[in-house]
Design a protein around this motif. Structure first.
Motif, short mmCIF file in Angstrom:
data_model
loop_
_atom_site.label_atom_id
_atom_site.label_comp_id
_atom_site.label_asym_id
_atom_site.label_seq_id
_atom_site.Cartn_x
_atom_site.Cartn_y
_atom_site.Cartn_z
N PRO A 156 -17.79 25.57 -22.18
CA PRO A 156 -17.37 26.23 -23.43
C PRO A 156 -15.90 26.02 -23.76
N LEU A 157 -15.02 26.04 -22.73
CA LEU A 157 -13.60 25.83 -22.97
C LEU A 157 -13.33 24.41 -23.45
N SER A 158 -13.97 23.44 -22.82
CA SER A 158 -13.78 22.04 -23.21
C SER A 158 -14.32 21.79 -24.61
N ALA A 159 -15.46 22.40 -24.93
CA ALA A 159 -16.03 22.24 -26.27
C ALA A 159 -15.08 22.82 -27.33
N LYS A 165 -9.34 19.51 -32.36
CA LYS A 165 -8.82 18.21 -32.81
C LYS A 165 -7.34 18.03 -32.47
N PHE A 166 -6.81 18.88 -31.59
CA PHE A 166 -5.42 18.73 -31.18
C PHE A 166 -5.29 17.51 -30.27
N ALA A 167 -4.29 16.67 -30.53
CA ALA A 167 -4.05 15.46 -29.74
C ALA A 167 -5.27 14.54 -29.74
N GLY A 168 -6.01 14.56 -30.86
CA GLY A 168 -7.17 13.68 -30.95
C GLY A 168 -8.47 14.28 -30.48
N GLY A 169 -8.48 15.57 -30.12
CA GLY A 169 -9.71 16.20 -29.68
C GLY A 169 -9.92 16.07 -28.19
N TRP A 170 -10.79 15.13 -27.81
CA TRP A 170 -11.13 15.00 -26.39
C TRP A 170 -9.95 14.65 -25.49
N PRO A 171 -8.91 13.90 -25.94
CA PRO A 171 -7.78 13.67 -25.01
C PRO A 171 -7.07 14.96 -24.59
N SER A 172 -7.17 16.00 -25.42
CA SER A 172 -6.50 17.26 -25.08
C SER A 172 -7.04 17.87 -23.79
N LEU A 173 -8.29 17.56 -23.47
CA LEU A 173 -8.86 18.07 -22.22
C LEU A 173 -8.08 17.55 -21.02
N PHE A 174 -7.83 16.24 -21.03
CA PHE A 174 -7.12 15.62 -19.91
C PHE A 174 -5.66 16.07 -19.87
N TYR A 175 -5.05 16.22 -21.06
CA TYR A 175 -3.66 16.69 -21.11
C TYR A 175 -3.55 18.10 -20.52
N LEU A 176 -4.41 19.00 -20.98
CA LEU A 176 -4.32 20.40 -20.55
C LEU A 176 -4.59 20.54 -19.06
N TYR A 177 -5.74 20.02 -18.61
CA TYR A 177 -6.11 20.18 -17.20
C TYR A 177 -5.18 19.39 -16.30
N GLY A 178 -4.67 18.25 -16.79
CA GLY A 178 -3.72 17.48 -16.01
C GLY A 178 -2.41 18.22 -15.82
N VAL A 179 -1.89 18.83 -16.90
CA VAL A 179 -0.65 19.59 -16.83
C VAL A 179 -0.83 20.81 -15.92
N LEU A 180 -1.98 21.49 -16.06
CA LEU A 180 -2.26 22.63 -15.19
C LEU A 180 -2.29 22.20 -13.73
N GLY A 181 -2.89 21.03 -13.48
CA GLY A 181 -2.96 20.52 -12.11
C GLY A 181 -1.58 20.21 -11.54
N LEU A 182 -0.71 19.63 -12.36
CA LEU A 182 0.65 19.34 -11.90
C LEU A 182 1.42 20.63 -11.62
N CYS A 183 1.29 21.61 -12.52
CA CYS A 183 1.97 22.89 -12.31
C CYS A 183 1.50 23.54 -11.02
N TRP A 184 0.17 23.52 -10.81
CA TRP A 184 -0.37 24.12 -9.58
C TRP A 184 0.16 23.39 -8.35
N THR A 185 0.25 22.07 -8.41
CA THR A 185 0.72 21.30 -7.25
C THR A 185 2.12 21.71 -6.85
N PHE A 186 3.02 21.85 -7.82
CA PHE A 186 4.40 22.24 -7.50
C PHE A 186 4.46 23.66 -6.94
N ILE A 187 3.66 24.56 -7.52
CA ILE A 187 3.62 25.94 -7.01
C ILE A 187 3.09 25.95 -5.58
N TRP A 188 2.03 25.18 -5.34
CA TRP A 188 1.43 25.11 -4.01
C TRP A 188 2.43 24.58 -2.97
N LEU A 189 3.12 23.51 -3.32
CA LEU A 189 4.09 22.93 -2.39
C LEU A 189 5.24 23.89 -2.09
#
Length: 447
Positions: A156-159, A165-189
């Motif tokens: 539902p979130l990805s849909a 249609k932000f950043a072309g629609g489907w590319p926004s999924l990779f941007y959002l989850y990728g940024v979240l993943g990077l943020c989590w990595t730095f916090i984890w380390l």
């Protein structure tokens, strides 16, 4: 309340609980990154690919990706077991139209899975030296809850993001989850350390509390050879494996076939199907969290031993859903709302098994918990491959009576796993998990 409890800081100022929430966020992000590719493919390809995704063939030119239902279900099962989410379903859906995009998409997903294969064991490795026995259920289940919340939210979130249609629609999924993943990595380390003694920011009283609760031998940083022969012949470990295999059968059955059952038997349309498929996982998320606090309360107040607490949670998480699935098998499309309610209870209450068998690794072998959990998880992936294949062979005519056989089979397997675990399950540290240069009473946990 014991003396160690009196010196422990409140949970909201606790380093170990902060680590649990960070771990949960990491688990959620891992599964979001696995699931986002499925929705992105649906958004980026044309209607022919969407038809193939939904039906196994194109509604326009009758191009088929699978030769029959068995092949389609087997394909779903193999990908579901690898990713542990429904994200694997969409691999190669564009194979008949664009080999370039298909190859790139498949490679991207494979790379994601390979990298994330190291994340989950790394997250759970810390709890052997951070989770006191009376808090294991809640700390580890908080971590597990990230998986379930992501499973419920990813589609539902990805849909929603695709529709923006932000950043072309489907590319926004990779941007959002990728940024979240990077943020989590730095916090984890920055926040994670192998054990309390190495953490520079932990409160001294909390460190003392954890070390006193676990014992010096559990926290001792020594290189200990893994006694694989003793592990593989340990009845408590084999009991956990058996219970987890049968439990995973039911979980993977629902993950890969719940939408199919709702379509074929309950006759829900796609929109209703998606909404109703979300509800059971929300229920499981809540049950896992509430059940973990109940399990720890039973142990902390000494109402039940660790052994009986794990067995109680496993019995409820296995047998009650099995009984509910039998009841569900007698309902048809005229009783669809009752069927959804029973299905929600079955999947939701199944979350209590997380407070039983999936915590039990840390009870019987804290220093080897990650290793034996990894072995058990690998074995219990087999039902993820077999369950959809068996369903396809049984439900050839897509009737309620055939689905009834599937649910009776699942209930029987859950019962079998429960009996085996009740006989062999234990809640104390096994002899092969004891470091011999320290007196055994220092590492023994309540049984």
């Amino acid at each position: 309340m014991s003396g160690t409890d009196e010196v422990a800081p409140p949970w909201y100022r606790s380093t170990r609980y902060f680590m649990a929430f960070i771990s949960s966020f990491g688990m959620a992000n891992t599964f979001l990154q696995r699931g986002d590719l499925s929705m992105a493919i649906v958004c980026m390809v044309n209607h022919t690919a969407v038809d193939i995704l939904k039906h196994g063939h194109s509604m326009i030119d009758n191009v088929s990706l699978f030769s029959n239902d068995t092949a389609r279900y087997m394909y779903i099962g193999s990908n579901t077991s690898i990713s542990n989410t429904p994200s694997g379903v969409t691999n190669n859906v564009t194979a008949g139209e664009s080999p370039y995009h298909s190859c790139g998409t498949q490679t991207s997903e494979e790379n994601t899975r390979e990298k994330e294969g190291f994340t989950i064991p790394g997250i759970f490795a810390v709890w052997g030296k951070w989770a006191p026995p009376t808090e294991r259920s809640r700390l580890i289940c908080i971590t597990y809850s990230g998986n379930i919340s992501a499973t419920a939210l990813v589609f539902p979130l990805s849909a929603f993001l695709c529709k923006l249609k932000f950043a072309g629609g489907w590319p926004s999924l990779f941007y959002l989850y990728g940024v979240l993943g990077l943020c989590w990595t730095f916090i984890w380390l920055y926040c994670m350390y192998d054990e309390p003694a190495h953490h520079p920011r932990i409160h001294p009283k909390e460190k003392q509390y954890i070390e006193a609760a676990l014992g010096r031998s559990t926290l001792k940083s020594v290189s200990v050879p893994t006694p694989w022969l003793k592990i593989c012949t340990s009845l408590p470990f084999l009991g956990i494996v058996c219970a987890q295999v049968t439990y995973n059968w039911s979980i993977f059955l629902m993950m890969s076939n719940l939408p199919i059952y709702m379509k074929e038997v309950l006759q829900f349309d796609i929109k209703s199907n998606g909404a109703y498929s979300f509800i059971p996982y929300l229920a499981m998320f809540l049950v896992i969290l509430l059940g973990s606090f109940c399990a720890d309360a039973l142990i902390e107040k000494q109402l039940l031993s660790v052994t009986y607490t794990r067995k109680l949670m496993t019995v409820i998480g296995h047998l009650v859903p099995g009984i509910l699935l039998i009841i569900l098998s007698y309902l048809d499309c005229t009783q669809s709302h009752a069927a959804v309610a029973i299905l929600t209870l079955a999947i939701g209450l199944g979350g209590l098994a997380f407070c039983g068998i999936l915590i039990n690794f840390y009870d019987i072998a804290p220093i080897f918990a990650t290793k034996i959990m990894t072995v058990s998880n690998a074995i219990s992936m087999i039902p993820g491959i077999l369950a959809p294949y068996v369903v396809a062979e049984i439900t050839t005519d897509k009737t309620r009576e055939q689905w009834q056989i599937v649910f009776f089979l699942t209930a029987g397997l859950l019962g079998l796993g429960t009996v085996v675990y009740l006989i062999f399950g234990q809640g104390h540290v096994q002899k092969w998990a004891v470091i011999r240069d320290t007196p055994e009473e220092e590492i023994a946990l309540p049984s």
